[in-house]
Design an enzyme around this catalytic site. Structure first.
Site, short mmCIF file in Angstrom:
data_model
loop_
_atom_site.label_atom_id
_atom_site.label_comp_id
_atom_site.label_asym_id
_atom_site.label_seq_id
_atom_site.Cartn_x
_atom_site.Cartn_y
_atom_site.Cartn_z
N ASP A 261 133.49 -43.99 103.53
CA ASP A 261 133.32 -44.35 102.12
C ASP A 261 133.26 -43.09 101.27
O ASP A 261 132.43 -42.97 100.38
CB ASP A 261 132.06 -45.19 101.93
CG ASP A 261 132.07 -45.97 100.60
OD1 ASP A 261 133.18 -46.20 100.07
OD2 ASP A 261 130.99 -46.34 100.12
N GLY B 216 119.11 -51.39 98.96
CA GLY B 216 117.80 -50.84 98.69
C GLY B 216 117.80 -49.97 97.46
O GLY B 216 118.70 -50.03 96.64
N VAL C 124 116.75 -45.83 96.02
CA VAL C 124 116.49 -44.46 96.41
C VAL C 124 115.55 -43.85 95.38
O VAL C 124 115.82 -43.91 94.18
CB VAL C 124 117.80 -43.63 96.50
CG1 VAL C 124 117.49 -42.21 96.94
CG2 VAL C 124 118.77 -44.29 97.47
N LYS D 192 115.05 -43.38 100.57
CA LYS D 192 115.76 -44.66 100.50
C LYS D 192 114.90 -45.73 101.17
O LYS D 192 114.49 -45.58 102.32
CB LYS D 192 117.12 -44.59 101.19
CG LYS D 192 117.90 -45.91 101.11
CD LYS D 192 119.19 -45.86 101.92
CE LYS D 192 120.25 -45.04 101.25
NZ LYS D 192 121.57 -45.18 101.93
#
Length: 483
Positions: A112, A2, A4, A18
């Site tokens: 992550d 997507g 932001v 987002k």
């Protein structure tokens, strides 16, 4: 996944919104990840995580609004400043470890953690992008035989497909701090395969780092997760001389690369991912009004390591020395951009001269190559991948000066090309949106006057390509076109 956007609440509070790309609205895996991220942000409330403000995960468009944190990412600070001061680095190490203490206490692993997912704010570092985070009681969403993460920051146990826990975040934090302390990639540069192979050896690059800090980084990078210190121990061992907020060098970093500039500021002062100004229709809710994109093509930013190559390592590498260990080869993709594809009703402004010169591989920033996804469908996104000589990395000029691989050409897919527009693939049609010229080391679209650009100077495998004002000097616009 997507985009932001920088938005605001009705009362004027700035938020980061987002929004899932329309192409992914029916993708159950993407929606599950998105809903999981919302649930995690609802669960974790601390000073080191951007707070969830509002969300809609039941009807389209799917979106969530989080607290907007002005400031550069750690990756941008390192890119602009080089290696950071040792005491600043200790302060970051301690603060981020404290964030992990709280996150892990909630039974959640970030999975992550890397410089791109850390924002440096006036109140200290903030962790963002929990898109692949997971709670202890949640099942993985990754397909069998695959893992997600970023080469050089993904723990060895994750690369091997083993169960991962808080120790994997500690490994990623150590790699992140090594990058900050040296200004260099923690396990060198090269293909995702080569970098992941080195990360499994435990030989993190800490050359020139003060002994105490280097020792802590090495301990946290131990290939054996049970041998790594916990986040609480990291806080105790860091002991920075000055807190980050009082540290003048940290404050200088914020002044040199502070909050996202206001509209109208020269885009040369901000990274491409932070400077886009595409118009956007706000989500159908009174709680968040979007103003302009903050990140283009944001989302998973993950590398998917193939089961076949991991299987090859398991067959040939078990029992070998640490230096001979290897992981899988990355093959990641980012989500398609939400733009209208170019069509043949927009002809080129003039008939270009015919050329039969091949381009073949386009080698770009960080020594990686421009690659097309295997599906070669209209709207697919070309990405940066380790150079492997495959057909999907072979590009030729068409007679209309289009860059073609297979039966698809690079396409800007919009009636107006603004900074941050994501490049896509489309049927070759000779329109001005598909014309690219080599100007020095840059690849320029003459209609828009903008150049093919990666979102960072050291793009990771799977990063998308965008268009940005040509600078003549930016490393993320340097391409080598043999032939």
């Amino acid at each position: 996944m997507g985009r932001v956007y920088l938005g605001s609440t009705p009362g004027g509070r700035p938020v980061a919104v987002k929004v899932i790309n329309t192409q992914f609205e029916e993708n159950p895996d993407v929606l599950n990840r998105f809903r999981r991220e919302v649930e995690i942000l609802r669960t974790v409330r601390n000073a080191f995580v951007a707070a969830l403000i509002d969300h809609n995960v039941t009807t389209t468009p799917y979106w969530m609004a989080t607290e907007y944190v002005p400031g550069p990412t750690l990756a941008a600070a390192i890119r602009d400043q080089g290696q950071l001061d040792a005491d600043v680095t200790r302060g970051l190490f301690a603060a981020l470890a404290e964030a992990l203490v709280d996150i892990h206490a909630h039974g959640i692993c970030h999975r992550d953690l890397k410089p791109q997912n850390i924002i440096l704010s006036v109140t200290g570092p903030r962790l963002i992008d929990f898109g692949i985070a997971r709670g202890e009681d949640q099942e993985g969403l990754t397909q069998t035989g695959m893992t997600v993460g970023t080469p050089g920051y993904t723990a060895p146990e994750a690369l091997l497909g083993h169960e991962i826990g808080p120790a994997a975040d500690v490994f990623a934090l150590a790699a992140t701090i090594a990058k900050a302390a040296t200004g260099r990639a923690p396990y060198g540069v090269g293909s995702g395969f080569a970098v992941s192979r080195r990360s499994m050896s435990g030989e993190v690059d800490v050359t020139g780092v003060p002994d105490d800090l280097a020792a802590l980084i090495r301990d946290c990078s131990n290939p054996d997760p049970s041998a790594r210190p916990g986040a609480e121990e990291i806080v105790l061992r860091c002991r920075p001389e000055t807190g980050l907020i009082e540290n003048q060098l940290y404050q200088q970093i914020l002044k040199g690369r502070g909050a996202t500039p206001a509209p109208g500021t020269s885009p040369a002062t901000v990274p491409p991912a932070l400077g886009a100004t595409r118009a956007y229709s706000a989500p159908a809710t009174p709680s968040a009004r979007s103003r302009r994109p903050l990140l283009v093509g944001a989302g998973l930013l993950a590398v998917v390591l193939g089961v076949a190559l991991i299987g090859t390592w398991l067959v040939s590498g078990v029992g070998a020395d640490a230096d001979d260990k290897a992981s899988g080869s990355p093959a990641s993709s980012a989500g398609p951009a939400d733009v209208t594809p170019a069509t043949s009703e927009t002809p080129a402004s003039e008939a270009p001269a015919e050329t039969d010169q091949p381009v073949r591989t386009l080698t770009g920033p960080n020594g990686n190559c421009l690659a097309a996804p295997g599906s070669l469908a209209n709207g697919d996104l070309p990405t940066i991948q380790p150079c492997d000589g495959s057909e999907l990395q072979q590009w030729d000029y068409t007679a209309e000066r289009g860059l073609k691989t297979g039966n698809r050409c690079l396409d800007l897919g919009a009636n107006e090309v603004q900074n941050g527009l994501t490049v896509q693939l489309w049927e070759c049609n000779g329109t001005r949106a598909q014309i690219f010229e080599a100007v020095g080391d840059e690849v320029r679209n003459p209609w828009s006057g903008r150049c093919l650009t990666t979102t960072t100077n050291e793009p990771a495998a799977g990063d998308p390509l965008i268009m940005w004002d040509c600078s003549g000097s930016n490393l993320n616009q340097v391409w080598h076109l043999p032939g």
